[in-house]
Design an enzyme around this catalytic site. Structure first.
Site, PDB file in Angstrom:
ATOM      1  N   SER A 125       0.263  -1.332  -0.353  1.00  0.00           N
ATOM      2  CA  SER A 125       0.100   0.105  -0.042  1.00  0.00           C
ATOM      3  C   SER A 125       1.061   0.938  -0.092  1.00  0.00           C
ATOM      4  O   SER A 125       2.234   1.382   0.633  1.00  0.00           O
ATOM      5  CB  SER A 125      -0.922   0.259   1.242  1.00  0.00           C
ATOM      6  OG  SER A 125      -2.048   1.267   1.290  1.00  0.00           O
ATOM      7  N   HIS A 126      -0.084   2.344  -0.418  1.00  0.00           N
ATOM      8  CA  HIS A 126       1.005   2.930  -0.366  1.00  0.00           C
ATOM      9  C   HIS A 126       0.986   3.858   1.414  1.00  0.00           C
ATOM     10  O   HIS A 126       2.460   4.559   1.278  1.00  0.00           O
ATOM     11  CB  HIS A 126      -0.003   4.770  -1.253  1.00  0.00           C
ATOM     12  CG  HIS A 126       0.187   4.464  -2.623  1.00  0.00           C
ATOM     13  ND1 HIS A 126      -0.473   3.757  -3.336  1.00  0.00           N
ATOM     14  CD2 HIS A 126       0.917   5.562  -3.513  1.00  0.00           C
ATOM     15  CE1 HIS A 126      -0.011   3.579  -4.338  1.00  0.00           C
ATOM     16  NE2 HIS A 126       0.566   4.862  -5.015  1.00  0.00           N
ATOM     17  N   SER A 127       0.212   3.642   2.408  1.00  0.00           N
ATOM     18  CA  SER A 127       0.313   3.697   2.981  1.00  0.00           C
ATOM     19  C   SER A 127       1.283   2.619   4.168  1.00  0.00           C
ATOM     20  O   SER A 127       0.312   1.830   4.130  1.00  0.00           O
ATOM     21  CB  SER A 127      -0.988   4.295   3.890  1.00  0.00           C
ATOM     22  OG  SER A 127      -0.594   3.896   5.576  1.00  0.00           O
ATOM     23  N   SER A 134       0.338   3.339  -8.546  1.00  0.00           N
ATOM     24  CA  SER A 134       1.843   2.809  -8.544  1.00  0.00           C
ATOM     25  C   SER A 134       1.934   2.019  -7.666  1.00  0.00           C
ATOM     26  O   SER A 134       3.285   1.139  -7.485  1.00  0.00           O
ATOM     27  CB  SER A 134       2.698   4.387  -8.109  1.00  0.00           C
ATOM     28  OG  SER A 134       2.500   4.517  -6.666  1.00  0.00           O
TER      29      SER A 134
END
Lengths: 136, 206
Positions: free
Chosen positions: A8-10, A70
């Site tokens: 995940s981005h986070s 992304s």
């Protein structure tokens, strides 16, 4: 056992899904989170993801669940970085939370990588309408 | 260009860092306002981590690609990271660079971006600067032009490509959520690709 990597981005999202999947599937530590950048910033890091895939593999393969944009591109890059290492790593075309839980349950049952990926991908059809089960 | 590849990368990095606000402003219009910040963070890491004195151009570019993969954070990380790692394949073990080598490296880099982004020309992306630049470079070299001449033509074509992105709608990436509303805005990825080529040209011209 098939390993699972959550991208995940986070960092918090990835670790949260990992925690939930571990709890649901009582996994033996083969579910790894690869969220955010090394310094905790929002983003995805293909090198961190490839390290997690390597760590998650015990020879049975690894299913990767990525969030969006992304995250998917970095996951694909991570798979290419592992070219030649003999790890059967596959990206699931699945929603990241539901897919990770389904994959974790399937993996904990001792299924192979193809079954784990299929379970993750079928999770997209699970309806959230409790009354109708998604039927019109 | 012999063993000065680090200096060239530093030149690219400084140019990207100078344009951090500009790239972020472009991205604020049609994206998530992080392109300049992300690219500047990535190149700051490149300037710090890439070895200054390794003569193997391919090895230096591979390290550059890996560093960008790890530090950029957004989609430009895997895209530019792949571009450098693909270019590195054409230059492995080389300590100097011919115009043919550069053409091959640019060709692999552009193909790598297309494959990574599953994108083609005309979707309002980096490729709208890079593909015309590659074509213009190859044309100039085929006519007998030098590396510097080829890069001049590549930069002119990239600039036209960036202008063209204002007239088209995004169908890939974050800006595609805006669809037709992205028309009129200049693509930040195409712009950073143009800045990269201009920095290489200016370095070669010096």
């Amino acid at each position: 056992m098939v390993g699972i990597v959550i991208v995940s981005h986070s960092r918090k999202i990835a670790e949260g899904i990992q925690e939930l999947a571990e709890q649901v599937a009582a996994s033996s530590g083969r579910i790894l989170a690869a969220g955010g950048l090394e310094d905790g910033e929002i983003g995805t890091d293909a090198v961190r993801i490839s390290d997690a895939i390597r760590a998650a593999d015990d020879g049975d393969g690894v299913a990767v669940l990525a969030d969006l944009g992304s995250g998917i591109m970095s996951a694909e890059t991570a798979v290419e970085l592992l070219d030649g290492e003999g790890i059967d790593v596959r990206l699931a075309d699945a929603p990241v939370v539901e897919g990770a839980i389904a994959a974790a349950v399937e993996a904990a049952c001792g299924s192979g990588i193809a079954e784990v990926i299929r379970a993750a991908e079928e999770a997209r059809f699970v309806s959230k309408n409790i009354e109708t089960g998604g039927r019109p | 260009m012999c063993a000065r590849v680090y200096d060239c990368l530093k030149c690219i990095g400084e140019r990207i860092i100078e344009n951090r606000e500009f790239l972020t402003d472009l991205d604020r219009e049609i994206g998530d306002a992080d392109h300049g910040v992300n690219m500047a963070r990535g190149y700051a890491a490149v300037i710090e981590k890439v070895p200054r004195d390794n003569p193997d151009i391919g090895a230096v570019l591979k390290k550059t690609g890996m560093t960008l993969l790890s530090t950029v954070g957004g989609a430009s990380g895997p895209l530019y990271g792949t571009a450098y790692m693909e270019a590195a394949k054409a230059l492995a073990g080389k300590e100097s660079l011919t115009k043919e080598d550069f053409g091959k490296a640019l060709e692999l880099a552009v193909a790598g971006v297309g494959k990574r982004g599953k994108s083609v020309r005309g979707e309002k992306t980096m490729l709208d600067a890079l593909i015309p630049a590659l074509d213009a470079y190859n044309r100039k070299i085929a006519e007998g032009g030098s590396l510097a001449d080829g890069l001049d033509c590549a930069c002119a074509a990239a600039k036209e490509g960036v202008e063209h992105t204002k007239s088209i709608a995004a169908t890939k990436g974050r800006a595609s959520y805006l669809g037709e509303r992205s028309i009129g805005h200049q693509d930040p990825g195409a712009t950073s690709a143009m800045i990269t080529l201009e920095a290489i040209r200016d370095f070669i011209r010096e």
